[in-house]
Each structure stands twice: as C-alpha cells, then as structure tokens.
Design an enzyme around this catalytic site. Structure first.
Site, PDB file in Angstrom:
ATOM      1  N   ASP A 172       0.750  -1.266  -0.114  1.00 49.15           N
ATOM      2  CA  ASP A 172      -0.227   0.118   0.056  1.00 49.15           C
ATOM      3  C   ASP A 172       0.851   1.209   0.085  1.00 49.15           C
ATOM      4  OD1 ASP A 172      -2.925  -0.828   2.030  1.00 49.15           O
ATOM      5  OD2 ASP A 172      -1.818  -2.101   0.790  1.00 49.15           O
ATOM      6  N   HIS A 174      -1.020   4.415  -0.534  1.00 49.00           N
ATOM      7  CA  HIS A 174      -1.940   5.426  -0.002  1.00 49.00           C
ATOM      8  C   HIS A 174      -1.519   6.966  -0.244  1.00 49.00           C
ATOM      9  CE1 HIS A 174      -5.142   2.857   1.525  1.00 49.00           C
ATOM     10  NE2 HIS A 174      -4.362   2.050   2.081  1.00 49.00           N
ATOM     11  N   ASN A 233      -8.484  -2.398  -2.543  1.00 47.11           N
ATOM     12  CA  ASN A 233      -9.819  -1.872  -2.258  1.00 47.11           C
ATOM     13  C   ASN A 233     -10.175  -0.918  -2.446  1.00 47.11           C
ATOM     14  OD1 ASN A 233      -8.186  -2.082   0.097  1.00 47.11           O
ATOM     15  ND2 ASN A 233     -10.201  -1.444   1.102  1.00 47.11           N
ATOM     16  N   HIS A 234      -9.034   0.028  -2.484  1.00 46.40           N
ATOM     17  CA  HIS A 234      -9.244   1.565  -2.431  1.00 46.40           C
ATOM     18  C   HIS A 234      -9.117   2.092  -3.865  1.00 46.40           C
ATOM     19  CE1 HIS A 234      -9.275   3.445   1.506  1.00 46.40           C
ATOM     20  NE2 HIS A 234      -8.706   2.388   1.783  1.00 46.40           N
ATOM     21  N   ASP A 645     -23.652  16.012  -4.024  1.00 52.87           N
ATOM     22  CA  ASP A 645     -22.916  16.970  -4.930  1.00 52.87           C
ATOM     23  C   ASP A 645     -22.573  16.418  -6.050  1.00 52.87           C
ATOM     24  OD1 ASP A 645     -19.820  18.381  -4.642  1.00 52.87           O
ATOM     25  OD2 ASP A 645     -21.604  19.248  -5.894  1.00 52.87           O
ATOM     26  N   SER A 649     -19.044  20.060  -7.137  1.00 52.27           N
ATOM     27  CA  SER A 649     -18.671  21.563  -7.264  1.00 52.27           C
ATOM     28  C   SER A 649     -17.958  21.843  -5.792  1.00 52.27           C
ATOM     29  CB  SER A 649     -19.785  22.536  -7.383  1.00 52.27           C
ATOM     30  OG  SER A 649     -20.848  22.380  -6.434  1.00 52.27           O
ATOM     31  N   ASP A 685     -23.080  29.335   5.831  1.00 54.10           N
ATOM     32  CA  ASP A 685     -23.443  29.698   4.819  1.00 54.10           C
ATOM     33  C   ASP A 685     -22.796  31.035   4.503  1.00 54.10           C
ATOM     34  OD1 ASP A 685     -26.366  30.726   2.708  1.00 54.10           O
ATOM     35  OD2 ASP A 685     -24.402  30.450   1.957  1.00 54.10           O
ATOM     36  N   ASP A 689     -25.786  32.486  -0.475  1.00 51.34           N
ATOM     37  CA  ASP A 689     -26.623  32.174  -1.637  1.00 51.34           C
ATOM     38  C   ASP A 689     -27.229  30.957  -1.648  1.00 51.34           C
ATOM     39  OD1 ASP A 689     -23.555  30.853  -3.616  1.00 51.34           O
ATOM     40  OD2 ASP A 689     -24.522  30.175  -1.446  1.00 51.34           O
ATOM     41  N   GLU A 696     -16.113  23.752   4.118  1.00 50.87           N
ATOM     42  CA  GLU A 696     -16.358  24.779   5.256  1.00 50.87           C
ATOM     43  C   GLU A 696     -17.332  24.340   6.330  1.00 50.87           C
ATOM     44  OE1 GLU A 696     -16.366  28.991   2.743  1.00 50.87           O
ATOM     45  OE2 GLU A 696     -17.818  28.703   4.056  1.00 50.87           O
TER      46      GLU A 696
END
Lengths: 795, 196
Positions: A172, A174, A233-234, A645, A649, A685, A689, A696
């Site tokens: 591995d 990683h 597996n990753h 998402d 974005s 936020d 918007d 964040e």
C-alpha cells in the site's frame, strides 16, 4: 551519596555502569510500552473508522427501506442512488477527449508526447518531486492510454523471474509520494532489468494519490512487460468519496476533475486482480477465502465490478428481465451481516424488518408507476451492502426454483464472481482456523492457516504475498510463514508510527526486505522523541473520542455512581469506557495520560469532562448531544454530502443539506429541529446564496478528520521546531533533495547520488555541507533513517 | 488499512488459568551459596484488585501470542517488570524466572498468574537505586567536575562493563545527547531518561 565514596575506582565505575544500565533498561521498557499502546490506539481508531463505513451502508440501507414519495426527498434519494450512465466505449472516448484542452505557455511542467519513453517517465518523477502538477490535458491523455492498455491485460498477471534477477514488490502506498520516491531512490526505477509489482491501494488518505497513479501508469506504459499493477480495495470510486482521493482530484483539477475521476473509475475496474510469480507465489491485495478459485478468477469480466458497493450490472438489461431479476437482487440484500452494526441496534431493526417484508408488502406501501418501481429496485439491487460467504450460501438456497433459468444462473455466477473479487481485495488473515466473514471491514473474509494450506496445495503455490494491513515494521509473516503482508506507506498513522517496506524476490523466491521511513520532517528526532510525538497525537485523538461520547459515558458513570457523588474509581472508569467505546484498549495503563488527577484513587468525572472539552467557538450554541452526534457521524455526513453534490462542485444546496440532515436524524432516532438546522446552515453559509460549502461546513464544526488534521499540524510543528538545523530551513523540496543520502545505514557512508545532485542544481541553497553534517552524526539519525536490509532465511 | 480483529481473544484470559506448568523454585546454584532459594509459590500477594487489573492491562500489551493467550516469553518478563515501574537488574530478572537457560528465554512462556508473584518479589526489593544514586553514578564519569561526561567513555563503559549493553541500546540511550565535542550534560541526560 556515600554509596560510592567508599569504593575503589574500579568498583565505583562498575557500580555506576550497572546503575545506568538498569535505569536505561527501565526507560526502554517504558518506551516500548508506550509504543505498543500508541499502536493499539491507532489500530482501534482505524477500526472505529471502519465502523463508520458500516454506518454509512446502514444509513443508505435505511434510506432504501424508508423511501417516501415526497418530491423533494425523491430528488435527493435519486441523487444518492444515481445510476452510472451506460455508454459504449466510443462515446466514452469522446467524453474523455483532451485534444481541445490548451496548455498555456506559462505551464512549466512536463509536456508528454506519446508513446511515452523511459526519459519522460523519469522526468515525470522528477517533476513531482519538485512539486509540479501535470497539466490536465496530459493527465487525460495518459489515463486514456492506460485505459487502453489495461483493457487487454488479463485478470491474472503472470510473471517470471527467469529473465531478470529480482522482482520488486511494493504494498500500500496510499497517496504518500515520499515513500514511492524513497523506494525508487533506494531500489531504482522500474525498467527492463528491474520489474516491479505494485499491490494496490495507491490512493486515498495521503495527499499525492494522483501523482502516484500518474507515475505508476507512466511506467506501466513504458514497460508493460515489467510493471504489474494489482487492484486494491481503494481503487474504487465510492471508497474514494470517503477517503479523500475524490477530494484531492477535484481540488487539483478544478476544471476537468470530474472527467478525470470518471476515467479513473473505469481504469480502476480494469486493473488486474492478482499477480502470480513463477506459478509459485501469489500476490494479491487483500487475500483469499475458502472459496477462492484462481481458475474462476481468470475467467471473470473484471471490469463489470466497478465498486465493491455495487454488485455487477447485467450485461443486457431488458426492462422486464431486470425487473424480474431484481427480485433476486432484493433477496441478495436480505442477508446483511448480522453482527455488523455495533452502535446502532435500532436502525438495524429496520433492516431486519425489511427482510421479513415480502415484495408485495413493499410495493403496496408506495403507489408508484412501474417505471419508478423498477428504478427503485434497481437502486436497491445496487446497494447490496455487503457480501459475506454466509450470505451467499443463504442466497443460493433462497433462490426460488421457478425463476428463469438463464437469469438465475447469471445471477448465481455474477454473485459468485463478485464475492470472489471482494474476497481477493478485502480479506485479512487470522490466527484461528476456518473462514469467517470479515465483519470489521464489511467485505471479504478472515481466513485461517488451514485455508492457506489448502489453497496453496490446490493451486500448487508456496507463498501468498498480500498488503491491506499496516504493519509496524513494514512487513509481517503469518500462517507459518506462508502468508506475507507487505506495507509500503511509512508513518501511516502518524509521523513515526511505522516503517514501510518492499520485497525483492529473486529466482530462488526467497523474500528479501528493505525497510524505510520517510523522514523528511523527522531527521534529528531520536527514537524516543518519535515515540512521544506519535503518542501525543494518538492520545489527542483518543481524548476527542472520549469527549464526543460524553453523553453515553456520563450515563454509564452515573449508573455506577448511584449515590451521585460525582466520583468513580479507576477500575469502574476503565470498564465503563470500554463498554461504551468498544475499542479494546488498555485503559488502566493509559489512565495517567487521560486523567489529570485523582483523589484517593477516585476520579471526579464531571471535572474530567470539563478538562476534555473541545473548544468550538462557532458551535457553542449548538447543543452538546447534537454536536457529539454530528461529530461521530461526520464521515458518513461528509460522504453523503459528496454523493449529493452531483456536479462535484463542493457545494450542495440548502435544501439538499436540510433533507440530508433530516434523514440522518430520523435514522438516528434523534430530533434535529428546523431551527437547529437553520442555525447550522447560517453559521456556515458565508456566501449567503443558499448553498453550503461542504469543506467549510465540516471545518466550521471541526468535523474534519481530526487525526489527519493532527498529523498535518504535527508535521508543521516539526518543521518549525527544526528551524535551527541548517538544512531544515530550506523549503520542503530542497529538504527532500538532501534526504536521500540520509537513507543509508551509518555503517556505509553514502556518496551523493546523481539524482539528488540534479535536483540540487534547481535549488542551489542546498549545498553539500548540510549533507555531510548529517552524515557525521549517524547516531542521532540511525533510528529514523537506517535502511535495514534483512535477508529472510529459507524456511 | 488495518482493522482491529474480532477474534475470540477476549474470552480466553477470563477463563480460569490453567495449572502453572513452570515450577519456579530453582535449585540453589553451588557457586553462589549465599543466594536464597526463591519459592514463588510462597510469596504473598499484597496487590489490590485495582492494581492487578492495571498490571493485567500492561501484561496484555506485551502478549504477542497469535491467539492472545495472555502469555509473555521469558525474554519479555524483564520488560514488563520495568514497564510497571520497577528497576531490576538482568540478574534479578533471571532469578525470579528461576535461572532459566539462555535458549529458554525465547521459547518458554509464562502466564499472568505466574508473573504476579515475580512482580511482587521485585517490587519488594530494597536496593532499587534511587535517583540520587543514578546521578552519583553519572558523576563518576565527570572527570572535570563540570557537569559533563564524555560520550565516548560512557559508551565504552556501558558496552563493556556490568550488564553489558549492545551497541544498538547504547545508541538509543545516547541519541541526540552528545554535543559537538562529544560531551553529554548529564542533568539533561537524566531528564531525558527519567521523563521518558
């Protein structure tokens, strides 16, 4: 004082020596104990982390069970269970086209021309060493070429030692580029004379997964007969959502990241599954099970198994066929691991009740069109949450006899193949005999020494080399030296936590190990300092875990402290913690580190919680249990957000955010009122918007993966602490370029390798004097930097 | 990725311990007639239940048997005794182990029940060596009386006298302690050893 004065000089010296020696040995033993429990803590944290994955599956399963037809939720759910587009290869080539991407003149990175050659591959390594980023045009081009090549490779790589002296095998990585660079430095880059096998898990967790892939693929293209890649597996796009690779790609390639990820998804599914050397040694990422059959493995269509979280799509899905077969798929889902959910007994009931429900019941609760129904079931089918040998045995007996023979056979084979692949990529060895489902990981098996013996005999093999598990020394034998784990990501849990290693295998097939530890930041640290820093991080993470389970712990303490004295004895404290956290850690040994003071052997637990409190200024108004819950489920939360998402974005709409939280709260049987959600949103936020920045949000509540954060911080601190050493004041790239020479054992003084000299010319401040300084004081470097070449004697 | 394995490890230590296989009472060695026979069976355990739990935790940390049998090798016995805060010499450790042969150290094992009386015996030992003794010990090598000792000399002594240390052990001990002239300020050296 006087014990020495009456002795002769010789006797005094002797006595002094003995005294110092015994003190040293006590010190060493205490260090050893700390090293061991620190290691245990990291392993437990990883275990807890894996449980998060299972929680995710459970949550998604819950969503399926409790699908309600409200339109907003439907959108959300369909987002989550979004189907992959089905296109032909030609369409894909168009989608991945790079020819329209312009490379600006100011781009100073490598400009690749195809077919690649050795020099370009070496240049690529050099560029990444210098922290450059390959332009997305070349990334797409390189990936496309890789995809084309992988498609013609077999499932089983077959390698022979007769043409070369030695084969190098790595475990591995990683995303830890320093380790790959260290391996290449120590061992040489892949070439006709220097074949390599890479055993999966190239990505996730570390921050340079993309660079590692690009390097490995470049060498694969240049030396297709001498570089062998196994799938880990990753190498799985859904796992990547959770463990950081997706995020890395989107951050590095803002414009084309989505396409790059899509292409990688395909590439991963086309990676070969295992490698066999001289028909004697098997190299596979995870391991085997009692049903592993290499002949079957050789025949599967491996690219149909895109993700371990999604069973294979049918080859020719006609509407009615799929509909009928999805019944079979639904039955497949029935056999979820019984013991998997450790911390959510209630939601688990939901799964069980689903099992008992017949399909008729289910379809009648919701009025849907046939199409919707079909869609839902296909979604469900894709979310077969885990695959265990038990479940498959039950599955084959559950299949009804009046099914269409064709489709049921297909399902049988499809299912069987899927399990075979999961076993290869996810299994772990255990010391007990037999083969049981791997409930910690949620896929694959635990297999015992008898299974190894049987497997090796059946296939006329003599050794299994696998990876998948971090080992303190970089490698470890088990099963009577018939199974060898090799792990190449050093400092995996934390700086100083473990070595990495690679194997050299010659025609005699006797493994020869080389261990290392990427030490850019830790040069100058002694072994005990290493232990202390690693321990410090481990304990911080542990304290956090304790804090976020405060409510449960408090109840546990209060159950014991019936008279409400606020005090609890240490023994009870330890047992209560173990009952709540299930981490199997030596709490009594750890208590001096976790508890600042006791009176008469009793702990004031309210005071203790106050001491543990994490300060979160932005979240003070959020109620404690809510905070704990969000924190505990942060990885589930983040993964869901990223799934939602859809355009990658990094932002999700307020509406989707709210829906997700509501669903999560229902699942956890926890009330999250609208006001609380609003509060959460408003505080994050920042652009007002109506969209939430996922990063964040996670950061605002310190919901990021603390251990990674801590690791980053400790690296930073190390850099700052080592300011006084001349070489450390250089920028990381220059520091690295001096690092190679320090990788020698003190016994053999290194000559500066040409490679680092060329790097030096780019950064002229790293003059040779710093290099020779460190060579002069090998004592302080030994522990960190020494390569120990170990020849393992034949059995 | 390395998960915690759910192997049936935990139930085993809670089962009643099997009868002790090792008979720890050694025959007295003729060359040192002064040394009394150490009969572990006769040692009265004065630890509290809480303490025993703590010792068990530490003992388990050193258990390397593949199936978690709550056993440590003879070679590890000294480490566990020291990790629990005691300061035996290697000779002390060999005594409580019943003067085993060299080849036994890595091949013979002891369980927690056998270990406890050993721990009790060691904890009662009077000459554990105080901190002051330790400072005195170092001061012996402070030829100029200025608070420093020569690293090279210390290395030599530790590797050749008394209960000799290996080169590796010496390196670890002295890691980062010597200044540019090869001198060690022993106050900070002591802090280094003790704070660890």
């Amino acid at each position: 004082m006087s014990s020495f004065s009456c002795l002769s000089a010789a006797a005094r010296t002797m006595k002094a020596a003995v005294l110092i020696q015994r003190w040293y040995r006590q010190y060493a033993a205490r260090m050893e104990m700390r090293r061991r429990y620190t290691w245990n803590i990291f392993q437990s944290m990883e275990y807890a982390d894996l449980q998060d994955q299972i929680k995710l599956y459970n949550f998604l399963g819950y969503l399926m069970d409790n699908f309600t037809p409200s339109s907003s939720e439907r959108n959300l759910i369909s987002h989550i269970f979004r189907e992959n587009e089905v296109c032909r290869d030609a369409e894909w080539e168009r989608y991945f086209s790079y020819t329209n991407i312009d490379v600006p003149d100011i781009y100073s990175g490598p400009r690749l021309t195809f077919p690649l050659d050795m020099d370009q591959a070496a240049d690529l390594v050099e560029a990444f060493k210098n922290k450059q980023q390959l332009h997305s045009r070349y990334v797409l081009q390189l990936l496309l070429e890789t995809w084309k090549l992988l498609r013609v490779l077999p499932n089983i790589n077959r390698v022979s030692t007769c043409h070369s002296k030695e084969i190098t095998i790595c475990g591995d990585l990683h995303g830890q580029l320093e380790d790959l660079l260290l391996i290449f430095y120590k061992n040489g880059m892949p070439s006709l004379e220097k074949p390599y096998v890479f055993n999966g898990d190239y990505v996730d967790r570390g921050k340079d997964s993309m660079e590692i892939l690009l390097i490995l693929f470049a060498f694969l293209l240049v030396f297709p007969g001498d570089v062998y890649l196994n799938r880990g597996n990753h190498e799985d796009h859904i796992i990547n959502l959770r463990y950081g690779f997706t995020k890395e790609v989107l951050n590095k390639y803002k414009l084309h990241g989505k396409r790059i990820l899509k292409l990688l998804q395909k590439i991963f599914s086309w990676l070969p599954l295992v490698t066999v050397i001289d028909q004697r040694v098997l190299i596979v990422h995870g391991g085997i099970s009692d049903t592993t059959d290499l002949a079957l493995i050789a025949r599967v269509d491996r690219h149909r198994y895109v993700s371990s979280l999604r069973p294979p799509k049918k080859k020719t899905p006609s509407r009615t066929n799929v509909y009928a077969d999805s019944e079979r798929y639904v039955e497949m889902i029935i056999c979820k691991n019984r013991g998997g959910s450790l911390t959510f007994p209630k939601p688990f009931d939901a799964r069980e009740s689903f099992q008992r429900r017949s399909l008729q019941d289910f379809s009648s609760t919701v009025a849907r069109t046939l199409e919707e129904e079909f869609e839902v079931r296909r979604r469900q089918a894709e979310f077969s949450l885990s695959s265990f040998s038990k479940s498959h045995r039950i599955l084959s007996s559950a299949l009804s006899s009046d099914s269409e023979p064709e489709s049921s056979e297909f399902t049988d084979t499809g299912n069987d193949e899927w399990k075979q692949i999961l076993d290869l990529l996810w299994s772990d060895p255990m010391s007990h005999k037999g083969c049981i489902p791997n409930e910690v990981r949620g896929g694959g098996c635990y297999w015992g020494p008898d299974v190894t013996e049987d497997f090796l005999n059946r296939h006329s093999l003599q050794l299994i080399i696998r990876s998948h598990e971090c080992k303190q020394d970089g490698y470890e034998f088990c099963h009577n030296r018939k199974v060898l784990t090799i792990f190449s990501a050093s400092n995996y849990y934390e700086v100083g936590s473990n070595r990495g290693a690679f194997i050299r295998l010659g025609p005699d097939l006797v493994p020869y190990f080389v261990q290392y530890q990427a030490t850019r930041m830790t040069r100058g640290l002694s072994f005990p300092q290493n232990v202390k820093r690693t321990e410090h991080t481990a304990l911080k993470v542990l304290r956090e875990q304790l804090f976020v389970h405060k409510s449960d712990l408090l109840s546990a303490f209060q159950e014991i402290d019936k008279e409400n004295t606020g005090l609890i004895c240490l023994n009870d404290w330890a047992s209560a913690i173990e009952r709540v956290l299930h981490l199997d850690l030596p709490w009594r040994v750890l208590h001096p580190q976790l508890v600042s003071s006791t009176t008469d052997g009793k702990l004031d637990y309210h005071g203790w919680f106050r001491d543990l409190a994490l300060k979160k200024p932005s979240s003070e108004h959020i109620e404690q249990t809510m905070l704990e819950t969000l924190y505990r489920h942060r990885s589930t939360l983040e993964t869901i957000f990223r799934i939602v998402d859809t355009d990658n974005s990094g932002l999700i709409t307020f509406e989707d955010f709210r829906q997700t939280l509501k669903l999560l709260s229902a699942y956890l049987k926890m009330e999250i009122s609208d006001e609380v959600i609003n509060e959460l949103v408003i505080s994050t936020d920042t652009n007002n918007d109506g969209s939430i920045d996922i990063d964040e949000f996670m950061e605002a509540f310190r919901l990021v993966d603390k251990s990674r954060l801590e690791r980053g911080k400790s690296l930073l601190k190390l850099m700052q602490d080592n300011q006084s050493l001349p070489q450390e004041t250089e920028t990381p790239r220059t520091v690295y370029s001096t690092a190679p020479q320090t990788s020698q054992c003190p016994a053999s003084q290194p000559a500066d390798p040409p490679a680092s000299n060329t790097a030096d010319s780019a950064c002229s401040q790293t003059a040779n004097p710093p290099v020779s300084q460190t060579a002069d004081s090998p004592g302080s470097q030994t522990e960190d930097l020494c390569h120990i070449s170990v020849v393992v004697p034949p059995q | 990725m390395a998960p915690k394995k759910i192997e049936p490890k935990k139930p085993e230590p809670k089962k009643p311990e099997p009868k002790k296989e090792e008979a720890p009472a050694p025959a007295p060695v003729p060359e040192t007639p002064k040394e009394p026979e150490l009969d572990l069976k006769s040692i009265l355990l004065e630890f509290t239940a809480d303490q025993i739990e703590e010792f068990k935790d530490a003992f388990t940390l050193f258990d390397e048997t593949p199936t978690g049998e709550m056993k440590i090798s003879y070679a590890q016995c000294g480490d566990v005794l020291r990790a629990l805060g005691h300061n035996p010499t290697n000779a002390d450790v060999l005594t409580v182990l019943g003067k085993p042969k060299a080849e036994d150290m890595n091949t013979k094992y002891l369980d927690f029940e056998t270990f406890l009386p050993m721990l009790q015996h060691i904890s009662r030992a009077k000459n554990q060596g105080t901190f002051e003794d330790f400072v005195e010990g170092l001061r012996v090598f402070d030829k100029e009386g200025n608070g420093t000792v020569m690293g090279a000399e210390l290395r030599h002594v530790l590797a050749t006298l008394g209960e000799k240390m290996t080169e590796d052990e010496v390196d670890r001990l002295m890691a980062g302690q010597e200044d540019a002239n090869g001198c060690i300020n022993y106050t900070s050296f002591i802090k280094h050893i003790l704070s660890g």
